[in-house]
Design an enzyme around this catalytic site. Structure first.
Site, PDB file in Angstrom:
ATOM      1  CG  HIS A 141     -36.096  29.775  -6.331  1.00  0.00           C
ATOM      2  ND1 HIS A 141     -36.526  31.057  -6.075  1.00  0.00           N
ATOM      3  CD2 HIS A 141     -35.196  29.486  -5.365  1.00  0.00           C
ATOM      4  CE1 HIS A 141     -35.899  31.519  -5.010  1.00  0.00           C
ATOM      5  NE2 HIS A 141     -35.079  30.591  -4.551  1.00  0.00           N
ATOM      6  CG  ASP A 142     -36.210  28.039  -2.386  1.00  0.00           C
ATOM      7  OD1 ASP A 142     -35.759  27.018  -2.944  1.00  0.00           O
ATOM      8  OD2 ASP A 142     -35.509  28.856  -1.764  1.00  0.00           O
ATOM      9  CE  LYS A 175     -35.729  26.222   0.864  1.00  0.00           C
ATOM     10  NZ  LYS A 175     -34.847  27.386   1.101  1.00  0.00           N
ATOM     11  CG  ASP A 223     -31.324  30.208  -4.509  1.00  0.00           C
ATOM     12  OD1 ASP A 223     -31.616  30.979  -3.586  1.00  0.00           O
ATOM     13  OD2 ASP A 223     -31.488  28.966  -4.444  1.00  0.00           O
ATOM     14  CG  HIS A 277     -30.897  23.557  -4.804  1.00  0.00           C
ATOM     15  ND1 HIS A 277     -30.102  24.478  -4.149  1.00  0.00           N
ATOM     16  CD2 HIS A 277     -32.169  23.834  -4.433  1.00  0.00           C
ATOM     17  CE1 HIS A 277     -30.874  25.270  -3.416  1.00  0.00           C
ATOM     18  NE2 HIS A 277     -32.124  24.897  -3.572  1.00  0.00           N
TER      19      HIS A 277
HETATM   20 FE   LIG Z   1     -34.017  26.018  -3.290  1.00  0.00          FE
END
Ligand SMILES: [Fe+2]
Length: 363
Positions: free
Chosen positions: A215-216, A219, A299, A271
């Site tokens: 999911h991240d 980043k 999350d 998000h």
């Molecule tokens: Fe995120």
């Protein structure tokens, strides 16, 4: 008409082959094949298991009966993988001889280029066995089924290669972002538990697992000094962080396997808020795919409850109070309650404990 059709009908095999290659899930194609064999041969139960020959393990069982748990069948599959020769266990009762010789269980291995691809097992029960003539008929057509097994096994091997690439990316992110190390694993554990509780199918649960793990991933594209900044972020810095869902979706774009369709949605929309005030697209309510809504809750829960070097984790009760306060505006209320019942089963509804197989207390 159909039951006089020979088992080795090219049309049947072509049909199943087409299903397996077109469908992202080979289980459906093999289910159809087993149903055909079962009705054609009047055999009580049929089983197929594919063998992942790179990592040496059997994949899910496909059978004509759900929840089939048969120790003899398991033993036959083990023997097929070890000996790679057909297995036929004689029937124990004389009654079985009415229609000629019969077996209690038979198994056929499928091999290509010296690799074991899996097996087909037929088992009798309730006084009905597997006729020897049917066993020989199956043996005769088994070479025609090898391409089906090969195609499905290669599909699984390709998928596991993709998943290894995904895990490598997740590890790369955690190496860069030390402070959230372990976060992806926790979010994945919560998201999968929620998906299971929602009775989603195995493919969807797998897609949620991959998506939550990734999911991240975007980043990776956020500068270290922003990612590792312990205090609050400036407006400009936060806008850079807010790009990570879009960067993440770009990273996953080369993953063409259909299993990655849902993870891409999770990565882009984890998000998004129900009230449309999330990012990057401001989707509202049902516009947000539910796997992304599941991941959003998982999350947020882990972000609140896990420890950071600069602050302690929030107690579970407070985290749930926060999730509930924002249920309906940010979070899907049903998903918040499912996670609550999973994490705090004694405080949750009794029915939730019963559904998870832990049993209900009698009143
Ligand atoms: Fe995120």
């Amino acid at each position: 008409m159909a039951n006089t059709q020979a088992l080795n009908s090219r049309e049947l095999i072509d049909l199943i082959a087409e299903r397996i290659s077109r469908n992202s899930d080979w289980r459906d194609g093999f289910s159809e094949l087993l149903n055909h064999i079962s009705s054609r041969l009047a055999t009580p139960t049929c089983f197929i298991r594919l063998y992942h020959y790179i990592s040496n393990h059997y994949l899910d069982l496909v059978s004509t009966h759900s929840d089939e748990n048969n120790l003899v069948v398991d033993a036959v599959f083990r023997q097929l993988a070890e000996d790679r020769t057909p297995v036929a266990l004689p029937a124990e009762y004389a009654d079985y001889l009415v229609d000629g010789p019969q077996y209690s269980v038979v198994g056929i291995p499928f091999i290509k280029n010296d690799e074991y691809l899996g097996g087909l097992v037929l088992a009798g029960n309730n006084g009905a066995g597997v006729r020897a003539s049917h066993f020989h008929e199956l043996l005769a057509i088994s070479p025609y089924l090898i391409p089906l097994f090969e195609s499905a096994v290669l599909q699984e091997i390709l998928l596991s290669n993709y998943l290894e690439a995904v895990e490598t990316l997740a590890v790369a992110l955690e190496a860069k972002d030390f402070y959230t190390r372990g976060h992806s694993n926790m979010v994945t554990a919560y998201a999968v538990a929620i998906a299971r509780k929602m009775n989603l199918g195995p493919r969807m649960i797998q897609a949620v697992e991959v998506g939550a793990m990734m999911h991240d991933i975007g980043k990776i594209g956020v500068p270290d000094e922003i990612l590792k900044k312990p205090g609050g972020l400036t407006r400009e810095e936060f806008e850079i962080v807010m790009r990570h869902p879009v960067i993440g979706e770009e990273i996953l774009k080369p993953m063409k396997h259909p299993l990655f369709d849902i993870p891409r949605q999770i990565v882009r929309w984890h998000h998004e808020r129900l009230d449309g005030k999330g990012y990057p697209d401001g989707l509202q309510g049902d516009e947000i795919p539910f796997p992304a809504r599941i991941t959003f809750v998982a999350d947020a829960y882990d972000a609140m409850t896990s420890e950071r070097p600069y602050r302690a984790g929030m107690p579970m009760e407070l985290a749930f109070a926060e999730l509930r306060k924002n249920a309906g505006t940010q979070f899907e209320p049903e998903i918040v309650e499912i996670l609550y019942n999973l994490m705090m089963p004694t405080a949750g509804e009794i029915s939730a404990a019963g559904a998870s197989g832990k049993g209900e207390k009698k009143k």
